[in-house]
Design a protein around this motif. Structure first.
Motif, PDB file in Angstrom:
ATOM      1  N   ALA A   1      16.371 -17.802   4.527  1.00 35.89           N
ATOM      2  CA  ALA A   1      17.851 -16.693   4.438  1.00 35.89           C
ATOM      3  C   ALA A   1      18.325 -16.034   5.599  1.00 35.89           C
ATOM      4  O   ALA A   1      17.389 -16.114   6.865  1.00 35.89           O
ATOM      5  N   LYS A   2      19.275 -16.000   5.865  1.00 39.11           N
ATOM      6  CA  LYS A   2      20.309 -15.935   7.319  1.00 39.11           C
ATOM      7  C   LYS A   2      20.502 -14.144   6.680  1.00 39.11           C
ATOM      8  O   LYS A   2      21.559 -13.603   5.859  1.00 39.11           O
ATOM      9  N   LEU A   3      19.829 -13.746   7.096  1.00 43.08           N
ATOM     10  CA  LEU A   3      20.140 -12.025   7.253  1.00 43.08           C
ATOM     11  C   LEU A   3      20.257 -11.469   9.017  1.00 43.08           C
ATOM     12  O   LEU A   3      20.110 -12.006   9.637  1.00 43.08           O
ATOM     13  N   THR A   4      21.205 -10.122   7.731  1.00 40.02           N
ATOM     14  CA  THR A   4      21.567  -9.492   9.580  1.00 40.02           C
ATOM     15  C   THR A   4      19.861  -8.585   9.814  1.00 40.02           C
ATOM     16  O   THR A   4      19.480  -8.460   9.268  1.00 40.02           O
ATOM     17  N   VAL A   5      20.004  -7.974  11.273  1.00 44.31           N
ATOM     18  CA  VAL A   5      19.490  -7.573  11.858  1.00 44.31           C
ATOM     19  C   VAL A   5      18.837  -6.108  11.024  1.00 44.31           C
ATOM     20  O   VAL A   5      17.584  -5.796  10.504  1.00 44.31           O
ATOM     21  N   ALA A   6      19.934  -5.347  10.703  1.00 51.41           N
ATOM     22  CA  ALA A   6      18.877  -4.296   9.428  1.00 51.41           C
ATOM     23  C   ALA A   6      19.207  -5.050   8.053  1.00 51.41           C
ATOM     24  O   ALA A   6      17.835  -4.201   7.655  1.00 51.41           O
ATOM     25  N   GLN A   7      18.773  -6.073   7.409  1.00 53.25           N
ATOM     26  CA  GLN A   7      18.629  -6.848   6.172  1.00 53.25           C
ATOM     27  C   GLN A   7      17.200  -6.966   6.881  1.00 53.25           C
ATOM     28  O   GLN A   7      15.828  -6.430   5.888  1.00 53.25           O
ATOM     29  N   ARG A   8      16.944  -7.395   7.746  1.00 54.22           N
ATOM     30  CA  ARG A   8      15.764  -7.988   7.992  1.00 54.22           C
ATOM     31  C   ARG A   8      14.659  -6.682   8.314  1.00 54.22           C
ATOM     32  O   ARG A   8      13.300  -6.839   7.993  1.00 54.22           O
ATOM     33  N   ARG A   9      15.148  -5.060   8.371  1.00 47.36           N
ATOM     34  CA  ARG A   9      14.854  -4.460   8.838  1.00 47.36           C
ATOM     35  C   ARG A   9      14.562  -3.585   7.976  1.00 47.36           C
ATOM     36  O   ARG A   9      13.936  -2.323   7.820  1.00 47.36           O
ATOM     37  N   HIS A  10      14.440  -3.644   6.457  1.00 51.91           N
ATOM     38  CA  HIS A  10      14.753  -3.109   5.092  1.00 51.91           C
ATOM     39  C   HIS A  10      13.251  -3.036   4.780  1.00 51.91           C
ATOM     40  O   HIS A  10      12.819  -4.001   5.283  1.00 51.91           O
ATOM     41  N   LYS A  11      12.882  -1.664   3.912  1.00 55.25           N
ATOM     42  CA  LYS A  11      11.702  -2.228   3.763  1.00 55.25           C
ATOM     43  C   LYS A  11      11.920  -3.117   1.934  1.00 55.25           C
ATOM     44  O   LYS A  11      11.492  -1.906   1.727  1.00 55.25           O
ATOM     45  N   ALA A  12      10.833  -4.250   1.839  1.00 58.73           N
ATOM     46  CA  ALA A  12      10.985  -4.510   0.227  1.00 58.73           C
ATOM     47  C   ALA A  12       9.911  -4.644  -0.394  1.00 58.73           C
ATOM     48  O   ALA A  12       9.375  -4.584  -1.382  1.00 58.73           O
ATOM     49  N   THR A  13       9.337  -4.069   0.690  1.00 59.43           N
ATOM     50  CA  THR A  13       7.415  -3.532  -0.133  1.00 59.43           C
ATOM     51  C   THR A  13       6.804  -2.322  -0.216  1.00 59.43           C
ATOM     52  O   THR A  13       7.312  -1.430   1.631  1.00 59.43           O
ATOM     53  N   VAL A  14       6.041  -1.498  -0.685  1.00 63.22           N
ATOM     54  CA  VAL A  14       5.739  -0.800  -0.648  1.00 63.22           C
ATOM     55  C   VAL A  14       4.132  -0.696  -1.329  1.00 63.22           C
ATOM     56  O   VAL A  14       4.093  -0.834  -1.868  1.00 63.22           O
ATOM     57  N   GLN A  15       3.358  -0.215  -0.555  1.00 62.94           N
ATOM     58  CA  GLN A  15       1.732  -0.777  -0.613  1.00 62.94           C
ATOM     59  C   GLN A  15       0.560   0.607  -0.391  1.00 62.94           C
ATOM     60  O   GLN A  15       1.509   1.786  -0.657  1.00 62.94           O
ATOM     61  N   LYS A  16       0.041   0.193  -1.433  1.00 65.91           N
ATOM     62  CA  LYS A  16      -1.286   0.997  -1.529  1.00 65.91           C
ATOM     63  C   LYS A  16      -0.843   2.070  -2.452  1.00 65.91           C
ATOM     64  O   LYS A  16      -1.083   3.315  -2.518  1.00 65.91           O
ATOM     65  N   LEU A  17       0.106   1.769  -3.337  1.00 58.94           N
ATOM     66  CA  LEU A  17       0.418   2.816  -5.099  1.00 58.94           C
ATOM     67  C   LEU A  17      -0.782   3.097  -5.304  1.00 58.94           C
ATOM     68  O   LEU A  17      -1.514   2.176  -5.979  1.00 58.94           O
ATOM     69  N   SER A  18      -1.139   4.277  -5.944  1.00 60.31           N
ATOM     70  CA  SER A  18      -2.636   4.373  -6.892  1.00 60.31           C
ATOM     71  C   SER A  18      -2.632   5.435  -7.451  1.00 60.31           C
ATOM     72  O   SER A  18      -3.641   5.891  -8.481  1.00 60.31           O
ATOM     73  N   SER A  19      -1.112   5.786  -8.407  1.00 57.76           N
ATOM     74  CA  SER A  19      -0.892   6.745  -9.507  1.00 57.76           C
ATOM     75  C   SER A  19       0.522   6.361  -9.729  1.00 57.76           C
ATOM     76  O   SER A  19       1.457   5.693  -8.884  1.00 57.76           O
ATOM     77  N   GLU A  20       0.778   7.248 -10.991  1.00 55.71           N
ATOM     78  CA  GLU A  20       2.010   6.036 -11.622  1.00 55.71           C
ATOM     79  C   GLU A  20       2.941   7.194 -11.177  1.00 55.71           C
ATOM     80  O   GLU A  20       4.456   6.434 -10.556  1.00 55.71           O
ATOM     81  N   ALA A  21       2.774   8.697 -10.399  1.00 56.05           N
ATOM     82  CA  ALA A  21       4.205   9.242 -10.316  1.00 56.05           C
ATOM     83  C   ALA A  21       4.525   8.601  -8.827  1.00 56.05           C
ATOM     84  O   ALA A  21       6.030   8.217  -7.778  1.00 56.05           O
ATOM     85  N   ALA A  22       3.626   7.863  -7.964  1.00 52.16           N
ATOM     86  CA  ALA A  22       3.830   7.333  -6.153  1.00 52.16           C
ATOM     87  C   ALA A  22       4.254   5.923  -7.025  1.00 52.16           C
ATOM     88  O   ALA A  22       5.226   5.120  -5.759  1.00 52.16           O
ATOM     89  N   ILE A  23       4.429   5.387  -8.220  1.00 49.89           N
ATOM     90  CA  ILE A  23       4.594   4.103  -8.271  1.00 49.89           C
ATOM     91  C   ILE A  23       6.118   3.930  -8.645  1.00 49.89           C
ATOM     92  O   ILE A  23       7.223   3.644  -8.552  1.00 49.89           O
ATOM     93  N   ILE A  24       6.665   5.300  -9.169  1.00 45.56           N
ATOM     94  CA  ILE A  24       7.773   6.176  -9.796  1.00 45.56           C
ATOM     95  C   ILE A  24       8.881   6.078  -8.646  1.00 45.56           C
ATOM     96  O   ILE A  24       9.815   5.212  -8.504  1.00 45.56           O
ATOM     97  N   ASP A  25       8.171   6.785  -7.824  1.00 40.96           N
ATOM     98  CA  ASP A  25       9.240   6.775  -6.623  1.00 40.96           C
ATOM     99  C   ASP A  25       9.214   5.934  -5.313  1.00 40.96           C
ATOM    100  O   ASP A  25      10.252   5.849  -4.943  1.00 40.96           O
ATOM    101  N   ALA A  26       8.129   4.946  -5.092  1.00 37.57           N
ATOM    102  CA  ALA A  26       8.498   3.737  -4.366  1.00 37.57           C
ATOM    103  C   ALA A  26       8.720   3.014  -5.092  1.00 37.57           C
ATOM    104  O   ALA A  26      10.243   2.117  -4.649  1.00 37.57           O
TER     105      ALA A  26
END
Length: 914
Positions: A544-569
C-alpha cells in the motif's frame, strides 16, 4: 514468434528498392549505392513513380504491379503516408520480406488517430509479408556481400550478430567495431519493430552456425514471454550480451507502468535477462569488452585473477577495480614465489599483484608467465605494461604472445597509453588475446566473463528437492474465488493468513475480534500478555502507498496484561485509525499473544504483478520504507531452491543474516523455502495480483509470517516462464511386472535419478540413443537434459519407487525439441534395459505424440541407427514413415501430426523432405 521467410531477408536472391532515385540525399538512392558497392550478387530492381528508365544503372519501373519478377526482398524508402499501401501491394505481389527504412511513422498519425506504423503492421499481417522496421537502418550480411543499409560504411565479415533498435547507435557501433577489428555475421536494427522483433531474430541466429555470439541493444521488449523463450534457448549454446537503455523513467523509450511495490522498471529487466542467461552490460564499450573475453578466452577454471605489471601503479588500479566488483586475487604458491624471487629485485612484495619493475624486459615477461602457468592456483592472468624508455612495447607484446602459446592460462592484456602502443595492441588482436586500453576496463571485462559463467552455471544447477508443491489446495482456491464472486479485490487479513498457512508457511497465532468486548473475551481465556492490532481495509492491501505520517502511525500496542490496558489501547488505536485512515473501512481488531518467540532480522517478501512481465517474486528488508525500497530484489517465477537462494543472496538482508543469525544456514533455507512457496502460490492461483508478508521473522520452526496482505484480479496473471505442467502427469500399471509408474514432465530435481538411469544402461542402448558409446555422463550433461522450459522442449520421464523402497528410479524417458515455428519436433526415446517387453516405450512415445499433436506441431521426426530393430519396430507400430538416409547412413522417421495450415508451412516442410 516465427522465423517464417527470414531466409528471404538474410539471403535474398533478388531485391527491389522502392523509392530510390539519383537525387542527392535520397534515402533509397543511398541504399542502392551501398548494395552495388558491396558487390551484392543478386538481381536488383528499382520502383519509382517518376518513370525513370534506370537509377544508378539499375532498371526501374513505375509501380509494384509492373515488376517483371517477384523479389525475395523489398526495401521501402517512400514517404510515411505511402508505406502501408506499398506493403500491402508488395504482399499481394508475392514478396515475402520487406525492410521499411522510412522514419517518423511512430509520430505521424493516420486518419484513425493511431501512428502510421500500426497501419504497416496491419497490412503485413493481412498479406503475409514479413517486415523489418519501420525506421530501421537496414541489414548487412558481409559474408554474402549484402549491405542493404544507408550506413556510412560497411562492416567486416565475422561471427558476431548485432541486433539493435536505434539506427544512430548502430552507425556508431559500425565505426567502433571496424576500428577494433570486430566483424559481423549479421548486422541490423529493428526500428519500430512492428513485425520482426528480437525473438524472431534470436531464434534464427541461435540456429545459425556462422554466428558465434549475439549482441543485443534493447530499448523495450513488446512480448516478454516470447523473448524469454527464444533467448533462453540461444544463451545455452552461444554468448548473448545485451545493453538495455532507458534505465531510468526519464530515458525510457515507452512509459512503463510500475507494479505495486516496485519504483523502477530496470530491475525487472535485470531479473529477466539474468534468468535467461544473458550477460547484461552497462554500455556499448562494455559490450565489446565483454565480447573480447567471452569469445577469445577459454572457460574459466577459477574465478581468481593474477596481475603482473612493470610498476606498482597499474597493478594497484587493477586491484582496486577488482575489489569494487567483488572479484578476488589469486594466491601464488610458494613454488611460484620462489621462482619469481630469482628474477625480481629483493624488495619485491612476494605477492599478487606482481611488480616486474619499470625496466622489465621481454624475456622477464615471458619467464614470469611460464612460472604462473605451472601454478595450480593461477588460471587467469592480466598482463599490464606502461610505456618505458628502456624497453620496446612491441617486443614485450611479442614475448607475451609467444609465452601464452600452449599454456593453460587465460591471458589478457592492457598496454597503457596511446601513440606508442598501438602496434602492440594490433599484435594481440592478431594473436587472439583480448587487449584493453586501461586496467579498469580490463578488469571489468574479466568480471563480465565471470558473471556470464556464473549465469550459465545457474542455468545448469540442480536444485535440492523441496516440497509438497503439488498438493491439493482446493480450500485456498475456494477462498479466493468466493472473494471475487462477492466483488472483493482483496482478502481479509484472516483469509490471507489462511492462504499462506495452507501452503505450509508458518504464521503467528491470531484471534480476530469485531470489537473491544471480543478482545477482552479472548484475553480472559488465558490472561497472558497480548498484542492488539487495529485492522482496516487499507491494511489488507499489499504494498500500500502510504504517506509519511501514515507510515509512522501506530497500528499495534504490545504486551497488554490487563483489561484496563486493553481498553485504553483499543481506544488509542481507534483514534489513530480515524486520524490517519478515515476513508478506510474498519474491520475490527487482531489479538496475538506476546512473546511467541519470534524475532531476529526482518524480511519483506511477496508477489507483485507487472503488466508486461507478469508475476514477480520480491525479497528484501522490512521496516523503514527507504530500506524496503532500496533493498527490494526481484525474480521471475517459477522458482526452485537454487533460484530462490540466488534471489536472497542479492539482498542486503542476506549479508545481515549470515553475519548475525544464530542459525544462518537454517534461516537462509527457511527464507528460500518461503520464496519457492510464494512462487507456487501465484502459479496455482493466478488471480492473486499481490501478496506481501512483512515482516517475515524466525522461530524454532523456521520462518514465520507476522502480517500478510493479499489482493486479487479478475484477470489471471501468467508468468512469462512456463511453469511445471502438472496436468500432464499420468499413472499407469505395467502389464508384465505390475509396477505402478508415473509418467510426468521432467523436473530439474530429477538430475540424480536421470544420471543413474543413463549410467546403468548397456553400451548398446547408449549407442542406440546417442549414436556413439559413452561411458560417462557429467552432472552438467544430465542437468541440461532435465532443465527444460516446457515450451520449445518437453521431456517425459517414467518414474517408480525402487524395488528396495529407497527412493525413486527413472525407468524411461522421451524428449522432443520443437522449432520456433512449431512445425517440426525431433524426438529421442530410451527405456531402461530391465524394462524391455513392458510396453513402456510405446506408452512414452504415445504420450509425447498426443502432447505434440495437441499443441499444434505439424510433424515429428527422428533419426535411428539402421541396426536398432526395436526402435524401428516401435516406429512402425506407431505409424511413422521410415526411409533410409544414404548420406547420414541412418533411418529417417517421420510422423504427420497435423496438416499444415499455410502455404509457407507447406513450403518449409517441403524443403525438409526433399
Amino acid at each position: 514468434m516465427s522465423t517464417r521467410y527470414l531466409e528471404s531477408l538474410f539471403n535474398p536472391a533478388s531485391i527491389a528498392v522502392i523509392g530510390a532515385s539519383e537525387r542527392a540525399g535520397n534515402l533509397g538512392g543511398m541504399v542502392l549505392r551501398n548494395l552495388m558497392s558491396s558487390g551484392y550478387p543478386g538481381k536488383l530492381l528499382v520502383v519509382n513513380q517518376k518513370d525513370y528508365d534506370n537509377v544508378h544503372g539499375v532498371p526501374c519501373v513505375r509501380k509494384v504491379s509492373k515488376m517483371e519478377f517477384s523479389p525475395d526482398l523489398a526495401i521501402v524508402c517512400t514517404p510515411p503516408e505511402t508505406v502501408a499501401k506499398t506493403i500491402r501491394r508488395l504482399g499481394e505481389a508475392g514478396v515475402r520480406t520487406a525492410i521499411v527504412m522510412t522514419g517518423g511513422m511512430s509520430r505521424t498519425h493516420s486518419k484513425t488517430g493511431q501512428p502510421l506504423m500500426y497501419s504497416v503492421r496491419d497490412a503485413a499481417r493481412e498479406t503475409g509479408i514479413r517486415v523489418l522496421g519501420p525506421n530501421t537502418i537496414g541489414l548487412m550480411v558481409p559474408a554474402r556481400n549484402l549491405n542493404a543499409t544507408y550506413a556510412h560504411m560497411g562492416t567486416l565479415p565475422g561471427r558476431v550478430a548485432f541486433v539493435g533498435q536505434s539506427g544512430t547507435i548502430a552507425s556508431s557501433v559500425i565505426d567502433w567495431a571496424f576500428a577494433r577489428g570486430v566483424g559481423f555475421s549479421y548486422f541490423l536494427t529493428l526500428g519500430d519493430g512492428m513485425d520482426i522483433d528480437h525473438d524472431d531474430l534470436i531464434d534464427y541466429l541461435a540456429q545459425d552456425t556462422q554466428t558465434q555470439a549475439i549482441l543485443l541493444h534493447i530499448e523495450h521488449i513488446p512480448n516478454a514471454r516470447r523473448f524469454m523463450s527464444a533467448v533462453r534457448v540461444a544463451s545455452r549454446t552461444k554468448p548473448v550480451i545485451a545493453v538495455k537503455s532507458g534505465r531510468v523513467p526519464e530515458s525510457e523509450w515507452m512509459t512503463h507502468e510500475l507494479p505495486a511495490g516496485i519504483r523502477r522498471s530496470d530491475p525487472i529487466y535485470d531479473a529477466m535477462l539474468q534468468r535467461a542467461g544473458v550477460l547484461r552490460v552497462d554500455g556499448l564499450g562494455q559490450m565489446f569488452d565483454a565480447l573480447e573475453t567471452l569469445t577469445r578466452m577459454r572457460p574459466l577454471r577459477r574465478e581468481t585473477l593474477a596481475i603482473m605489471a612493470n610498476g606498482v601503479g597499474p597493478g594497484v588500479l587493477a586491484v582496486d577495480r577488482l575489489a569494487d566488483l567483488g572479484g578476488e586475487l589469486a594466491s601464488l604458491s610458494e613454488a611460484s614465489i620462489g621462482a619469481l624471487a630469482e628474477l625480481l629485485p629483493a624488495y619485491w612484495t612476494r605477492k599478487n599483484p606482481i611488480d616486474l619493475n619499470y625496466d622489465a624486459s621481454p624475456e622477464l615477461y615471458g619467464k614470469a608467465i611460464k612460472i604462473l602457468a605451472k601454478d595450480p592456483e593461477v588460471a587467469n592472468v592480466l598482463v599490464l605494461y606502461a610505456p618505458s624508455l628502456t624497453e620496446d612495447s612491441l617486443q614485450i607484446a611479442d614475448a607475451v604472445v609467444q609465452a601464452a602459446k600452449g599454456t593453460r592460462l587465460n591471458i589478457f592484456t592492457c598496454w597503457l597509453g596511446q601513440s606508442t602502443v598501438m602496434e602492440a595492441r594490433d599484435e594481440f588482436y592478431r594473436a587472439g588475446l583480448p587487449s584493453f586500453f586501461n586496467p579498469e576496463k580490463a578488469v571489468v571485462a574479466f568480471m563480465q566473463h565471470v558473471r556470464h559463467q556464473r549465469l550459465q552455471r545457474l542455468l545448469k544447477e540442480t536444485p535440492e528437492s523441496f516440497t509438497d508443491h503439488f498438493s491439493d489446495h482446493t480450500k485456498t482456491r475456494r477462498v479466493v474465488m468466493n472473494a471475487l464472486r462477492s466483488g472483493r479485490l482483496h482478502l481479509s487479513s484472516k483469509e490471507a493468513r489462511e492462504v499462506v498457512r495452507d501452503y505450509g508457511i508458518n504464521t503467528i497465532e491470531t484471534v480476530y475480534c469485531d470489537d473491544v468486548e471480543e478482545v477482552l473475551e479472548a484475553f480472559s481465556i488465558e490472561r497472558r500478555p497480548v498484542d492488539v492490532t487495529i485492522v482496516h481495509e487499507q491494511a489488507c492491501h499489499p504494498f500500500a502507498k502510504l504517506t509519511v505520517a501514515q507510515r509512522r502511525h501506530k497500528a499495534t500496542v504490545q504486551k497488554l496484561s490487563s483489561e484496563a490496558a486493553i481498553i485504553d489501547a483499543c481506544s488509542f488505536l481507534m483514534e489513530q485509525y480515524q486520524e490517519y485512515f478515515p476513508e478506510s473501512g474498519f474491520l475490527g481488531f487482531a489479538m496475538q499473544h506476546s512473546y511467541q518467540h519470534v524475532g531476529g532480522i526482518e524480511f519483506s517478501v511477496g508477489i507483485t504483478r507487472d503488466a508486461q512481465f507478469g508475476p514477480l517474486v520480491v525479497c528484501g528488508a522490512s521496516g523503514a520504507h527507504v530500506n524496503v525500497m532500496t533493498d527490494r530484489q526481484i525474480a521471475l517465477p517459477p522458482l526452485n531452491m537454487v533460484l530462490a537462494r540466488e534471489l536472497l543472496r542479492r539482498t542486503y538482508m542476506y549479508k545481515l543474516l549470515r553475519e548475525h543469525s544464530l542459525k544462518p544456514e537454517t534461516d537462509i533455507r527457511a527464507v528460500s523455502e518461503t520464496l519457492v512457496t510464494l512462487s507456487q502460490i501465484v502459479i496455482d492461483i493466478p488471480e492473486i495480483r499481490g501478496l506481501e508478508i512483512s515482516p517475515l521473522l524466525f522461530n524454532d520452526q523456521g520462518a514465520v509470517a507476522v502480517n500478510v496482505a493479499i489482493n486479487l484480479s479478475e484477470a489471471p496473471g501468467q508468468p512469462i516462464i512456463q511453469p511445471y505442467p502438472r496436468e500432464l502427469e499420468e499413472w499407469l500399471v505395467l502389464p508384465k511386472s505390475g509396477r505402478r509408474v508415473i509418467i510426468r514432465p521432467a523436473l530439474a530435481e530429477d538430475e540424480p535419478s536421470h544420471r543413474e538411469f543413463h549410467e546403468l544402461q548397456s553400451p548398446e542402448s547408449i549407442r542406440y540413443r546417442f549414436f556413439q558409446y559413452r561411458k560417462h555422463f557429467s552432472r552438467e550433461d544430465v542437468a541440461q537434459m532435465v532443465q527444460i522450459d516446457y515450451d520449445r522442449e518437453m521431456v517425459f520421464i517414467a518414474n517408480a519407487p525402487k524395488e528396495d523402497g529407497e527412493g525413486e528410479e527413472t525407468l524411461g524417458t522421451v524428449r522432443t525439441w520443437t522449432d520456433a515455428d512449431n512445425l517440426r519436433c525431433e524426438f529421442a526415446v530410451m527405456v531402461h534395459d530391465k524394462m524391455k517387453g513392458e510396453g513402456l516405450g510405446v506408452a512414452l512415445m504415445q504420450k509425447m505424440i498426443d502432447y505434440c499433436r495437441a499443441r499444434g506441431t505439424v510433424e515429428m521426426v527422428g533419426d535411428v541407427l539402421a541396426d536398432n530393430r526395436p526402435m524401428l519396430q516401435l516406429a512402425e507400430h506407431l505409424g511413422f514413415e521410415i526411409k533410409y538416409n544414404v548420406e547420414e547412413e541412418v533411418m529417417d522417421l517421420r510422423l504427420v501430426l497435423n496438416e499444415p495450415e499455410n502455404d509457407w508451412q507447406k513450403e518449409r516442410l517441403g524443403k525438409y523432405t526433399h
